[in-house]
Design a protein around this motif. Structure first.
Motif: not given
Length: 182
Positions: A105-119
């Motif tokens: 989840g990289l500390g991101y999964q389940k954050i609604a209303k979001s966009v992420a670039i992963k590393f």
């Protein structure tokens, strides 16, 4: 069941080379930021996870909303002796205490209303051990992904990296520069 994100429009430029060294980033304050989960501040350097424990998740967000209709931002990071799955650069509307899932989840999964670039440093779903990608609305940031192996940029190299992210109102773009190579 976890659902993979549909590919979002993205442009990537991944290259090796030297970046100019500046001391401005090291002298900036973390005033106005909220640190969540395992995140900590050591001498104005943010660390999302610690060396103690497993399945950690940390996040850092501005206390107050900021406009993102169009923007350009640069940030540097260094993954020294990285043992985790990776991290994301996230823009979200859930609030300053938002914190996603650990592991893939990289500390991101389940954050609604979001966009992420992963590393991403770990191949959870076949994305490779050195990948990036764009994900929306808190889906698991695994695939689709861009495998950076052929670029020569190695996230786990321990070298400082510079990410240049822009959004022009329609397209989110990232340029990633590893500074440890000529």
């Amino acid at each position: 069941m976890l659902k993979a994100s549909a590919a979002a429009a993205a442009a990537y430029v991944i290259q090796t080379g030297r970046r100019r060294s500046t001391s401005a980033a090291a002298s900036q304050s973390v005033t106005g930021l909220t640190l969540n989960g395992s995140a900590l501040n050591t001498n104005n350097q943010l660390q999302l996870t610690t060396t103690v424990g497993t399945y950690q998740a940390g996040s850092v967000f501005w206390n107050q909303p900021i406009g993102v209709q169009t923007f350009t931002t640069d940030f540097s990071f260094q993954l020294s002796n990285a043992q985790g799955d990776g991290f994301t650069f996230t823009i979200q509307g859930a609030g300053p205490t938002a914190l996603g899932a650990s592991g893939s989840g990289l500390g991101y999964q389940k954050i609604a209303k979001s966009v992420a670039i992963k590393f991403d440093l770990y191949s959870n779903a076949g994305e490779g051990i050195d990948s990036t990608g764009v994900y929306t609305n808190g889906v698991v940031p695994t695939v689709p992904a861009v495998d950076m192996t052929a670029s020569g940029v190695v996230l786990k190299s321990g070298d400082p990296m510079l990410a240049h992210v822009t959004y022009d109102g329609a397209t989110l773009s990232m340029k990633l520069l590893e500074s440890g190579h000529e």
